[in-house]
Design a protein around this motif. Sequence first.
Motif, PDB file in Angstrom:
ATOM      1  N   ASN A 166      -5.724  -1.314  28.166  1.00 22.98           N
ATOM      2  CA  ASN A 166      -6.731  -0.500  28.374  1.00 22.98           C
ATOM      3  C   ASN A 166      -7.523  -0.705  27.010  1.00 22.98           C
ATOM      4  N   ASP A 167      -6.937  -1.309  25.809  1.00 26.40           N
ATOM      5  CA  ASP A 167      -7.577  -1.293  24.797  1.00 26.40           C
ATOM      6  C   ASP A 167      -8.514  -2.209  24.597  1.00 26.40           C
ATOM      7  N   PRO A 168     -10.016  -1.942  24.266  1.00 28.96           N
ATOM      8  CA  PRO A 168     -11.096  -2.939  24.391  1.00 28.96           C
ATOM      9  C   PRO A 168     -10.844  -3.876  23.407  1.00 28.96           C
ATOM     10  N   ASP A 169     -10.227  -3.845  22.167  1.00 29.67           N
ATOM     11  CA  ASP A 169     -10.321  -4.868  21.346  1.00 29.67           C
ATOM     12  C   ASP A 169      -8.915  -5.779  21.721  1.00 29.67           C
ATOM     13  N   ALA A 170      -7.875  -5.559  22.800  1.00 31.44           N
ATOM     14  CA  ALA A 170      -6.867  -6.279  23.188  1.00 31.44           C
ATOM     15  C   ALA A 170      -7.205  -7.735  23.678  1.00 31.44           C
ATOM     16  N   THR A 171      -6.668  -8.746  23.466  1.00 29.43           N
ATOM     17  CA  THR A 171      -6.889 -10.099  24.040  1.00 29.43           C
ATOM     18  C   THR A 171      -6.346 -10.130  25.756  1.00 29.43           C
ATOM     19  N   LEU A 172      -7.348 -10.739  26.137  1.00 32.54           N
ATOM     20  CA  LEU A 172      -7.150 -10.549  27.568  1.00 32.54           C
ATOM     21  C   LEU A 172      -5.946 -11.665  28.011  1.00 32.54           C
ATOM     22  N   LEU A 173      -5.243 -10.830  28.804  1.00 33.63           N
ATOM     23  CA  LEU A 173      -3.851 -11.308  29.314  1.00 33.63           C
ATOM     24  C   LEU A 173      -4.015 -12.043  30.622  1.00 33.63           C
ATOM     25  N   ILE A 174      -3.570 -13.248  30.563  1.00 33.63           N
ATOM     26  CA  ILE A 174      -3.292 -13.894  32.043  1.00 33.63           C
ATOM     27  C   ILE A 174      -1.627 -13.846  32.135  1.00 33.63           C
ATOM     28  N   LYS A 175      -1.349 -13.246  33.471  1.00 32.70           N
ATOM     29  CA  LYS A 175       0.024 -12.901  33.678  1.00 32.70           C
ATOM     30  C   LYS A 175       0.328 -13.759  34.768  1.00 32.70           C
ATOM     31  N   ILE A 176       1.606 -14.420  34.699  1.00 26.87           N
ATOM     32  CA  ILE A 176       2.158 -15.468  35.815  1.00 26.87           C
ATOM     33  C   ILE A 176       3.381 -14.641  36.067  1.00 26.87           C
ATOM     34  N   ASP A 177       3.541 -14.251  37.369  1.00 27.43           N
ATOM     35  CA  ASP A 177       4.714 -13.764  37.891  1.00 27.43           C
ATOM     36  C   ASP A 177       5.779 -14.727  38.378  1.00 27.43           C
ATOM     37  N   ALA A 178       6.985 -13.965  38.839  1.00 25.92           N
ATOM     38  CA  ALA A 178       8.137 -15.083  39.182  1.00 25.92           C
ATOM     39  C   ALA A 178       7.892 -15.785  40.345  1.00 25.92           C
ATOM     40  N   ALA A 179       6.995 -15.396  41.223  1.00 18.39           N
ATOM     41  CA  ALA A 179       6.648 -15.903  42.333  1.00 18.39           C
ATOM     42  C   ALA A 179       5.416 -17.096  42.135  1.00 18.39           C
ATOM     43  N   GLY A 180       4.797 -16.968  40.907  1.00 23.30           N
ATOM     44  CA  GLY A 180       3.682 -17.967  40.839  1.00 23.30           C
ATOM     45  C   GLY A 180       2.334 -17.301  40.957  1.00 23.30           C
ATOM     46  N   ALA A 181       2.355 -16.219  41.122  1.00 25.01           N
ATOM     47  CA  ALA A 181       0.985 -15.466  41.298  1.00 25.01           C
ATOM     48  C   ALA A 181       0.303 -15.083  39.803  1.00 25.01           C
ATOM     49  N   VAL A 182      -1.069 -15.603  39.783  1.00 23.97           N
ATOM     50  CA  VAL A 182      -1.578 -15.445  38.300  1.00 23.97           C
ATOM     51  C   VAL A 182      -2.686 -14.023  38.484  1.00 23.97           C
ATOM     52  N   THR A 183      -2.676 -13.351  37.608  1.00 21.54           N
ATOM     53  CA  THR A 183      -3.650 -12.346  37.381  1.00 21.54           C
ATOM     54  C   THR A 183      -4.140 -12.369  35.952  1.00 21.54           C
ATOM     55  N   VAL A 184      -5.564 -12.302  36.282  1.00 22.11           N
ATOM     56  CA  VAL A 184      -6.311 -12.300  34.750  1.00 22.11           C
ATOM     57  C   VAL A 184      -7.010 -10.921  34.573  1.00 22.11           C
ATOM     58  N   GLY A 185      -6.235 -10.648  33.436  1.00 16.65           N
ATOM     59  CA  GLY A 185      -6.291  -8.770  33.280  1.00 16.65           C
ATOM     60  C   GLY A 185      -5.671  -8.226  34.267  1.00 16.65           C
ATOM     61  N   LYS A 186      -6.414  -7.409  35.194  1.00 15.97           N
ATOM     62  CA  LYS A 186      -6.134  -6.662  36.070  1.00 15.97           C
ATOM     63  C   LYS A 186      -6.465  -7.262  37.545  1.00 15.97           C
ATOM     64  N   THR A 187      -7.144  -8.354  37.334  1.00 10.37           N
ATOM     65  CA  THR A 187      -7.694  -8.963  38.699  1.00 10.37           C
ATOM     66  C   THR A 187      -6.764 -10.287  39.119  1.00 10.37           C
ATOM     67  N   PRO A 188      -6.070 -10.119  40.454  1.00  9.70           N
ATOM     68  CA  PRO A 188      -5.170 -11.094  40.627  1.00  9.70           C
ATOM     69  C   PRO A 188      -6.357 -12.252  41.231  1.00  9.70           C
ATOM     70  N   VAL A 189      -5.601 -13.547  41.077  1.00  7.64           N
ATOM     71  CA  VAL A 189      -6.444 -14.660  41.303  1.00  7.64           C
ATOM     72  C   VAL A 189      -5.835 -15.308  42.396  1.00  7.64           C
ATOM     73  N   ALA A 190      -6.399 -15.260  43.614  1.00  4.63           N
ATOM     74  CA  ALA A 190      -5.783 -16.267  44.693  1.00  4.63           C
ATOM     75  C   ALA A 190      -6.239 -17.541  44.851  1.00  4.63           C
ATOM     76  N   GLY A 191      -5.580 -18.500  44.804  1.00  9.75           N
ATOM     77  CA  GLY A 191      -5.859 -19.874  44.833  1.00  9.75           C
ATOM     78  C   GLY A 191      -5.259 -20.889  43.905  1.00  9.75           C
ATOM     79  N   ASP A 192      -6.045 -21.909  43.816  1.00 12.84           N
ATOM     80  CA  ASP A 192      -5.397 -22.839  42.931  1.00 12.84           C
ATOM     81  C   ASP A 192      -5.909 -22.835  41.676  1.00 12.84           C
TER      82      ASP A 192
END
Length: 138
Positions: free
Chosen positions: A57-83
């Motif tokens: 929630n820190d406004p100065d934090a770097t935007l984090l792109i997470k990849i979980d074990a299943a391969g699902a990608v989230t940009v910040g807190k928003t999940p990205v569905a698709g390719d």
Amino acid sequence: MLDEEGPAADVVAEINVTPMIDVLLSLLIIFMVAAKPPPNHKQPISIPQDPIEQTENDPDATLLIKIDAAGAVTVGKTPVAGDRAALVAALVASEKAQTDQRVAVKADDKVAYGSVIDVMSAAREAGIEHVGIASEKL
């Protein structure tokens, strides 16, 4: 009385310094061994401070792109569905990513290396200049 040409002429009137040098060197060695060692001088050093921990929630934090074990990608807190195209579109639409021009990719241990590289490549394709890898605190 002795004549100067007799046995008195063979007498050496100089001091023999060889035994004196031997004694002085012996004393020097004894004093060097018995002397107290010099004190250890402390060299001032600067120890790095603990890194600043950032929360999501820190406004100065770097935007984090997470990849979980299943391969699902989230940009910040928003999940990205698709390719890959959906990920690029999500990064282009992300205001934080476009203003900061930096993101960090954090992947689960079970994610394939190629998937992480694809996400990093998609971020570069979205026009983000600085793409890094996030890690746990060591």
